[in-house]
Scaffold this motif. Structure first.
Motif, PDB file in Angstrom:
ATOM      1  N   ASN A 195       0.853  -1.175   0.000  1.00  0.00           N
ATOM      2  CA  ASN A 195       0.000   0.000   0.000  1.00  0.00           C
ATOM      3  C   ASN A 195       0.893   1.230   0.000  1.00  0.00           C
ATOM      4  OD1 ASN A 195      -2.012  -1.868   0.315  1.00  0.00           O
ATOM      5  ND2 ASN A 195      -2.190  -1.538   2.538  1.00  0.00           N
ATOM      6  N   TYR A 197       1.029   5.543  -0.222  1.00  0.00           N
ATOM      7  CA  TYR A 197       0.319   6.829  -0.190  1.00  0.00           C
ATOM      8  C   TYR A 197       1.033   7.752  -1.157  1.00  0.00           C
ATOM      9  CZ  TYR A 197      -1.072  11.443   1.467  1.00  0.00           C
ATOM     10  OH  TYR A 197      -1.505  12.744   1.536  1.00  0.00           O
ATOM     11  N   HIS A 248       2.134   3.502 -12.537  1.00  0.00           N
ATOM     12  CA  HIS A 248       0.762   3.463 -12.061  1.00  0.00           C
ATOM     13  C   HIS A 248       0.203   4.873 -11.914  1.00  0.00           C
ATOM     14  CE1 HIS A 248      -2.752   1.825  -9.998  1.00  0.00           C
ATOM     15  NE2 HIS A 248      -2.617   2.814  -9.109  1.00  0.00           N
ATOM     16  N   VAL A 249       1.003   5.793 -11.342  1.00  0.00           N
ATOM     17  CA  VAL A 249       0.526   7.159 -11.119  1.00  0.00           C
ATOM     18  C   VAL A 249       0.342   7.866 -12.456  1.00  0.00           C
ATOM     19  CG1 VAL A 249       1.045   9.384 -10.047  1.00  0.00           C
ATOM     20  CG2 VAL A 249       1.573   7.268  -8.843  1.00  0.00           C
ATOM     21  N   ASN A 252      -2.779   6.693 -13.827  1.00  0.00           N
ATOM     22  CA  ASN A 252      -3.932   7.153 -13.063  1.00  0.00           C
ATOM     23  C   ASN A 252      -3.559   8.396 -12.265  1.00  0.00           C
ATOM     24  OD1 ASN A 252      -5.433   4.508 -13.548  1.00  0.00           O
ATOM     25  ND2 ASN A 252      -3.618   3.824 -12.426  1.00  0.00           N
ATOM     26  N   VAL A 255      -4.821   9.424  -8.537  1.00  0.00           N
ATOM     27  CA  VAL A 255      -4.490   8.824  -7.239  1.00  0.00           C
ATOM     28  C   VAL A 255      -3.590   9.707  -6.394  1.00  0.00           C
ATOM     29  CG1 VAL A 255      -4.784   6.462  -8.053  1.00  0.00           C
ATOM     30  CG2 VAL A 255      -2.522   7.559  -8.147  1.00  0.00           C
ATOM     31  N   GLN A 258      -3.972  10.213  -2.664  1.00  0.00           N
ATOM     32  CA  GLN A 258      -4.701   9.078  -2.106  1.00  0.00           C
ATOM     33  C   GLN A 258      -3.738   7.923  -1.797  1.00  0.00           C
ATOM     34  OE1 GLN A 258      -7.776   7.865  -4.800  1.00  0.00           O
ATOM     35  NE2 GLN A 258      -8.577   9.961  -5.002  1.00  0.00           N
ATOM     36  N   THR A 259      -4.297   6.907  -1.145  1.00  0.00           N
ATOM     37  CA  THR A 259      -3.505   5.708  -0.876  1.00  0.00           C
ATOM     38  C   THR A 259      -3.905   4.637  -1.868  1.00  0.00           C
ATOM     39  OG1 THR A 259      -3.368   6.217   1.453  1.00  0.00           O
ATOM     40  CG2 THR A 259      -2.969   3.931   0.823  1.00  0.00           C
ATOM     41  N   VAL A 260      -2.908   4.102  -2.571  1.00  0.00           N
ATOM     42  CA  VAL A 260      -3.177   3.004  -3.491  1.00  0.00           C
ATOM     43  C   VAL A 260      -2.950   1.708  -2.735  1.00  0.00           C
ATOM     44  CG1 VAL A 260      -2.625   1.976  -5.707  1.00  0.00           C
ATOM     45  CG2 VAL A 260      -2.317   4.428  -5.367  1.00  0.00           C
ATOM     46  N   LEU A 263      -0.951  -2.422  -4.428  1.00  0.00           N
ATOM     47  CA  LEU A 263      -0.280  -2.165  -5.699  1.00  0.00           C
ATOM     48  C   LEU A 263       0.794  -3.230  -5.902  1.00  0.00           C
ATOM     49  CD1 LEU A 263       0.164  -0.205  -8.098  1.00  0.00           C
ATOM     50  CD2 LEU A 263       1.896   0.917  -6.695  1.00  0.00           C
TER      51      LEU A 263
END
Lengths: 549, 288
Positions: A195, A197, A248-249, A252, A255, A258-260, A263
């Motif tokens: 996870n 952030y 990933h960022v 998207n 995010v 936010q917390t992914v 992942l």
């Protein structure tokens, strides 16, 4: 008489229970004493066996040297008959060796290839040609040593590859990640679920590529173990993991802030291998890389390698290269030092002991001398070294590192031993022999020289040899007068710089190369061999010359 | 010595000077020595101190040539101490001090002119325990003549060795093994070897310190027989614990008690008609 009859009224009862118990206790005490003795001896033998066993285990390989048998063509164009020693033997060796590996062409690889042979091979070849100038123009086959890493590799002392991960690292991966279900395999590649952030302070939507994803990854790893720090856990992930977060960022951008959760980020390749149930390995850094391992296997396939008894260990002097380092300089140095030591301490010790034992009046002065001689035997040897440094080197200006000075310092060390042993031997000659000689009109010196001294000689020799053996193993004083110097040839006389066996062991034990580790143990074994030999002579002399009276 | 006069000293010096080269061989001694019972050694007012302790008190004793003088007495009475004064063996003991006057053929043996080492060649000694050198039989006997330069040649030396062994009654037993270790002989043979060793340097006096106490009766008998023969040529002084032995071998006997010479005289007189009651008690076995 009346007293005796009175006492015998109360006779001791030899058959009483008390008495039986006392006898039994006495036998038990006898047995216990024996058991203590046997236990002590067993312990001593065990310790000795462990010592010698470990020395043999680590030193045995030094008695053998891996070598390659190569055929060198002594090109008459490359070697000038009148100036042999200046010819480029390095090139001859390199070319000869490279020919065995026709597919190695890159210059960097070619130069790496030469590391398999000892650097000294060119000198071996030069010395050979200098000794046999008529061989120029011919091909000669020589057996030349491999360099230390490949020597160790051939002998199996070091493996070609090492485990990339320690057992601790493996266990950490299993316990902290795998067993918690945090590892997934996707497309044959291992990923960890973490996870993260996506901290807006670290990533701005305008320039996502420049974001601090490494820091975000570290925070995510810390979050895996909220209340404890686990050392080494960061190494499980590498730059690819930060890159995965970045991808990933970028895909998207929403995010950010936010917390992914969960992942999937890739683990580093060693852990990937581990996760697939294999043991990740790297080439042994002592040897080099995969190339070197490949070349060595190739060389083995050519059947030119062998591992004969290492004459270098005995015939060479010290060298920077363990495969060429030998003990001859140290043995000769020790021999000279012991010769000097013997020549000084044997006559001096006997003269002093004879005077003190046979002629000196027993008064306060001789008592003082006696106490001081006994004290000298207990003085730490390093103090004698300092004395030698201050007096023999600084005051008298004798050469440093010379066996002469070493022998003089060692003789200070052995003198008390010899004096004490000689006095004990003189004391043990029965007074009847002295009386017999005095009784027929032998003078004091005739009594001593004709009778007492010859009879005491076995004891004196035993004491002397034990003192010499002690001196042979002595290191500290030699270090202080410079006999631990790096000398690559055996000394020619007692004034030349030299080293000694124990000092050689000391300096080898300080060297990092694996070859020196084995050679240290081998040198200790050789030193022990000399000590056993000397003590054997002592026992032989004692038995041979022991007389009955 | 304190009681020595100037003239005595001069005489001693002169005597020892002409005695230095000891050349007379054992055989032709008869002419050199005086009449049979003239004193060979003479002790006057001899006292011995070991440190502060006095072991011997003013002993006066004459030891005649060609006779055996026996010193008897209980243990610790000073007889061995006295014996050791006669060849200055006490010099080798730390703290021992001798006063008084001892002469050999009139010459003071404690005079500064006398070399104690040469004196010990003239006054030979045989010890309680046989103490041959751990060398061959030949070497044992040859050692003395060699260090004193008595033998001029190898054959000379061999002659002396054979002669001495013969006189000690040992030659027949060892003639085939002269070059074997002296320590390999039996106790009695070893003691006779020691006597041969003492004889080999042509002494005038032979001191024997309980020579038979470590030997069996047969070996003892042989030594006693030997003493009787040697008495023809030498002045012998023997310390013994056995009164029978003293009676058998000696012509004169001296009885010591607590460091004092109690009585001395002809052996037959001492043993049959002692003057002192202590002597009487000792020889009849009441003490000691």
């Amino acid at each position: 008489m009346t007293d005796i009859t009175a006492a015998s009224d109360k006779l001791h009862n030899w058959a009483s229970k008390e008495n039986t118990n006392r006898v039994r206790a006495r036998y038990a005490a006898d047995r216990r004493l024996q058991i203590y003795g046997i236990a002590a001896i067993s312990f001593a033998i065990l310790v000795l066996a462990i010592l010698v066993g470990s020395l043999i285990a680590s030193g045995a390989s030094a008695f053998f040297q891996s070598k390659a048998t190569l055929t060198f063509f002594l090109d008459p164009n490359a070697i000038d008959k009148n100036d042999i020693s200046n010819a480029n033997f390095r090139k001859i060796v390199n070319d000869t060796f490279s020919k065995l590996f026709p597919d190695v062409t890159a210059p960097k690889q070619k130069s790496d290839l030469q590391k398999i042979l000892s650097t000294e091979v060119r000198f071996t070849l030069r010395d050979y040609v200098v000794a046999n100038p008529d061989k120029i123009g011919q091909s000669v086959t020589l057996t030349v040593p491999l360099s230390d890493p490949f020597d160790q590799l051939y002998k199996g002392v070091v493996p070609p590859r090492l485990n990339a991960l320690s057992d601790q690292e493996k266990a950490r991966f299993e316990n902290r990640l795998k067993n918690r279900g945090l590892i997934d395999v996707v497309d044959g590649r291992s990923f960890a679920k973490i996870n993260v952030y996506i901290d807006p302070a670290k990533v701005v939507p305008e320039d996502i590529a420049a974001g601090g994803f490494q820091a975000i990854l570290l925070e995510g790893i810390d979050a895996l173990f909220p209340n404890q720090r686990v050392a080494g856990i960061y190494a499980i992930f590498d730059d690819a993991a930060a890159e995965a977060i970045k991808q990933h960022v970028m895909a998207n951008p929403g995010v950010i802030g936010q917390t992914v959760e969960n992942l999937l980020v890739p683990v580093s390749p060693f852990y990937d291998t581990l996760n697939k149930g294999q043991n990740p390995q790297i080439p042994n850094p002592r040897i080099g890389g995969e190339n070197e391992i490949k070349w060595f296997e190739q060389l083995k396939g050519l059947n030119v390698l062998s591992s004969p008894f290492s004459t270098e260990l005995f015939l060479n002097s010290n060298s920077r290269f363990p495969e060429q380092a030998g003990l001859s300089g140290a043995i000769v140095g020790s021999f000279y030092a012991l010769m000097v030591c013997f020549l000084i301490s044997f006559p001096t010790g006997i003269a002093a002991a004879v005077y003190l034992e046979e002629f000196a009046p027993k008064n306060r002065w001789t008592d003082l001398i006696e106490v001081n001689i006994n004290n000298l035997a207990a003085v730490p040897s390093i103090v004698f070294g300092l004395l030698g440094l201050a007096v023999f080197l600084n005051l008298f200006g004798l050469p440093r590192s010379a066996p002469l000075v070493g022998g003089m310092v060692l003789s200070l060390l052995t003198l008390p031993t010899i004096i004490i042993a000689t006095r004990a031997a003189l004391k043990s000659v029965p007074p009847s022999i002295r009386q017999a000689a005095l009784g027929i009109g032998a003078s004091k010196h005739q009594v001593v020289m004709h009778h007492v001294l010859p009879l005491a000689m076995p004891g004196i020799l035993t004491g002397t040899i034990i003192g010499m053996a002690h001196a042979l193993g002595e290191t500290a004083p030699l270090l202080l007068i410079g006999m631990n110097a790096f000398i690559t040839s055996a000394p020619g006389d007692i004034l030349e710089a030299a080293t000694a066996l124990p000092a050689q062991i000391y300096s080898w034990s300080d060297s990092p190369e694996r070859g020196f580790v084995a050679r240290t143990s081998a040198a200790i074994l050789i030193l022990l061999g000399f000590l056993v030999f000397m003590n054997g002579i002592a026992i032989f002399l004692r038995q041979k010359f022991e007389r009955k009276w | 010595m304190q009681i020595q006069t100037q003239s005595q000293l001069a005489e001693a010096t002169a005597k020892s000077a002409d005695m230095t080269p000891v050349q007379t061989t054992v055989g032709d001694k008869s002419g050199a020595s005086s009449t049979d019972h003239a004193a060979m050694m003479r002790a006057r007012q001899v006292s011995v101190f070991y440190g502060a302790k006095q072991a011997l008190f003013d002993v006066n004793l004459d030891m005649p040539a060609r006779a055996v003088t026996a010193l008897i007495g209980p243990s610790g009475c000073g007889k061995s101490t006295f014996l050791r004064c006669l060849n200055r063996m006490n010099d080798t003991i730390e703290g021992a001090r001798v006063t008084g006057n001892i002469t050999i053929e009139g010459a003071d043996i404690y005079s500064p002119a006398v070399d104690p080492v040469q004196l010990r060649a003239r006054v030979g000694m045989v010890f309680q325990k046989p103490n041959p050198f751990p060398k061959t039989i030949f070497e044992n006997v040859a050692y003395g003549p060699r260090i004193h330069g008595i033998a001029r040649s190898k054959t000379d030396l061999e002659e002396i060795v054979v002669n001495s062994l013969q006189k000690a009654g040992l030659f027949k037993e060892v003639k085939d093994r002269l070059h074997e270790a002296g320590t390999g002989l039996s106790g009695g043979q070893q003691q006779r070897l020691c006597i041969a060793r003492a004889i080999a340097v042509s002494p005038e006096v032979i001191l024997m310190d309980e020579p038979c106490s470590a030997l069996d009766p047969i070996a003892t008998a042989k030594i006693e027989e030997l003493m009787d023969e040697l008495r023809q040529n030498y002045c012998i002084v023997i310390v013994t614990h056995s009164m029978q032995q003293a009676a058998r071998v000696s012509q004169r006997t001296a009885f010591f008690h607590l460091g004092i010479l109690v009585e001395e005289g002809e052996t037959s007189v001492i043993f049959t008609n002692p003057k002192d009651s202590r002597t009487q008690d000792y020889i009849t076995g009441r003490f000691g």
